[in-house]
Design an enzyme around this catalytic site. Sequence first.
Site, PDB file in Angstrom:
ATOM      1  N   PHE A  34      14.112  23.555  38.171  1.00  0.00           N
ATOM      2  CA  PHE A  34      14.322  22.611  37.078  1.00  0.00           C
ATOM      3  C   PHE A  34      13.866  23.289  35.778  1.00  0.00           C
ATOM      4  O   PHE A  34      13.004  22.805  35.046  1.00  0.00           O
ATOM      5  CB  PHE A  34      13.593  21.285  37.311  1.00  0.00           C
ATOM      6  N   GLU A  37      13.055  25.821  28.645  1.00  0.00           N
ATOM      7  CA  GLU A  37      12.840  26.958  27.725  1.00  0.00           C
ATOM      8  C   GLU A  37      11.546  27.723  28.038  1.00  0.00           C
ATOM      9  O   GLU A  37      11.480  28.930  27.816  1.00  0.00           O
ATOM     10  CB  GLU A  37      12.790  26.464  26.277  1.00  0.00           C
ATOM     11  N   HIS A  39      10.246  28.377  30.981  1.00  0.00           N
ATOM     12  CA  HIS A  39      10.560  29.348  32.044  1.00  0.00           C
ATOM     13  C   HIS A  39      11.418  30.486  31.487  1.00  0.00           C
ATOM     14  O   HIS A  39      11.224  31.655  31.835  1.00  0.00           O
ATOM     15  CB  HIS A  39      11.348  28.676  33.171  1.00  0.00           C
ATOM     16  N   GLN A  63       1.179  22.664  47.514  1.00  0.00           N
ATOM     17  CA  GLN A  63       0.405  22.394  46.305  1.00  0.00           C
ATOM     18  C   GLN A  63       0.508  20.939  45.849  1.00  0.00           C
ATOM     19  O   GLN A  63       0.003  20.582  44.793  1.00  0.00           O
ATOM     20  CB  GLN A  63       0.799  23.354  45.180  1.00  0.00           C
ATOM     21  N   GLY A 150       3.240  30.571  32.600  1.00  0.00           N
ATOM     22  CA  GLY A 150       3.023  29.883  31.329  1.00  0.00           C
ATOM     23  C   GLY A 150       1.568  29.479  31.147  1.00  0.00           C
ATOM     24  O   GLY A 150       0.885  29.118  32.109  1.00  0.00           O
ATOM     25  N   LYS A 152       0.707  26.835  29.718  1.00  0.00           N
ATOM     26  CA  LYS A 152       0.563  25.372  29.793  1.00  0.00           C
ATOM     27  C   LYS A 152      -0.276  25.004  31.028  1.00  0.00           C
ATOM     28  O   LYS A 152      -1.127  24.140  30.985  1.00  0.00           O
ATOM     29  CB  LYS A 152       1.917  24.670  29.855  1.00  0.00           C
ATOM     30  N   GLN A 156      -4.198  27.194  36.369  1.00  0.00           N
ATOM     31  CA  GLN A 156      -3.393  27.938  37.353  1.00  0.00           C
ATOM     32  C   GLN A 156      -3.346  29.426  36.999  1.00  0.00           C
ATOM     33  O   GLN A 156      -3.478  30.293  37.861  1.00  0.00           O
ATOM     34  CB  GLN A 156      -1.977  27.353  37.377  1.00  0.00           C
ATOM     35  N   SER A 189       8.716  20.467  33.544  1.00  0.00           N
ATOM     36  CA  SER A 189       9.774  19.867  34.359  1.00  0.00           C
ATOM     37  C   SER A 189       9.490  18.379  34.566  1.00  0.00           C
ATOM     38  O   SER A 189      10.408  17.574  34.693  1.00  0.00           O
ATOM     39  CB  SER A 189       9.860  20.575  35.715  1.00  0.00           C
TER      40      SER A 189
HETATM   41  O1  PAF Z   1       3.841  26.723  37.930  1.00  0.00           O
HETATM   42  C1  PAF Z   1       4.606  26.536  38.894  1.00  0.00           C
HETATM   43  O2  PAF Z   1       5.789  26.227  38.748  1.00  0.00           O
HETATM   44  C2  PAF Z   1       4.067  26.672  40.302  1.00  0.00           C
HETATM   45  O3  PAF Z   1       2.780  26.189  40.395  1.00  0.00           O
HETATM   46  C3  PAF Z   1       4.151  28.113  40.857  1.00  0.00           C
HETATM   47  C4  PAF Z   1       3.292  29.074  40.071  1.00  0.00           C
HETATM   48  C5  PAF Z   1       5.601  28.570  40.832  1.00  0.00           C
HETATM   49  C6  PAF Z   1       3.678  28.129  42.314  1.00  0.00           C
HETATM   50  O4  PAF Z   1       4.425  27.277  43.114  1.00  0.00           O
END
Ligand code: PAF
Length: 292
Positions: A34, A37, A39, A63, A150, A152, A156, A189
């Site tokens: 999904f 910009e 990504h 997750q 990212g 954001k 993570q 997303s």
């Molecule tokens: O940020 C994300 O979209 C997810 O957490 C990732 C890093 C692709 C892991 O599933």
Amino acid sequence: MAPAVLKTVADVKDWTAGLRREGHRLALVPTMGFLHEGHLSLIREGRRRADVVAVSIFVNPTQFGPREDLSRYPRDYEGDVAKCISAGAQVIFAPAGPEVMYPQGYQTYVEVTDVSQGLCGARRPGHFRGVATVVTKLLTLFRPEVALFGEKDYQQLQVIRALNQDLHLGADIVGMPTVREPDGLAMSSRNAYLSPEERQRALALSRGLKAAQALLREGTRESEPLVAAVRRELEAAGLREDYVELVDAERLTPLASVAPGQPARLLVAAFSGTTRLIDNMQLGGEENAGRV
Ligand code: PAF
């Protein structure tokens, strides 16, 4: 030109073996699809840093908590492929189902202890274990020279930096600035879940961070008034706060104030309707680096 689409672990192994033989430099952009910009900015930066860019599109079940949005997470595979092509990705890894990454009998997980503790880690038990596990699997499968994420999802990013270092994975982990809508909303997303009214109210996150940034510029360095500036905006918009915290930008430990020269990060999570949104900005260190 249509990108190559890899569906299985064996596909990835074959493809990366060819890539190594030909001496290419690989950038990996892990995503859950999904694409927006934000990504695409990762893919474009990947093209600047490597000659081949691979994008993984996998909604990673490990997750998501039991009461989270796994089943309704937005998906648009055809649209994602078109966006990957337009941004310059040559390869897409799109596992056909969760069993590709987690086959029957799967039992190995990656836990990053310290930076996973607070913030989203404290509110979403198991979330970063799932992220760390899937990202470790992707980095060991693809062995990219560069992997892009990212800012954001700031916590993570720190979790991924830690596992990359601790497990000697050797990728250059690149964090890219949050991409925002013209009115300041951080692209995500999950913004697709927002009604027009919830989206309007969601602007309180970036407005609050901007207000804190303005206070810092005027000389306010203590955590309390900076956090209060964000809370005021959340309350005025009727958003339910999950957390607002000022932390050390690297270790993510709580800070009582922004010390000169010490990079700090102000992070916020709040619900607009039932949608949980996050945002953050840098404060201190390079004082203007986190402009919202
Ligand atoms: O940020 C994300 O979209 C997810 O957490 C990732 C890093 C692709 C892991 O599933």
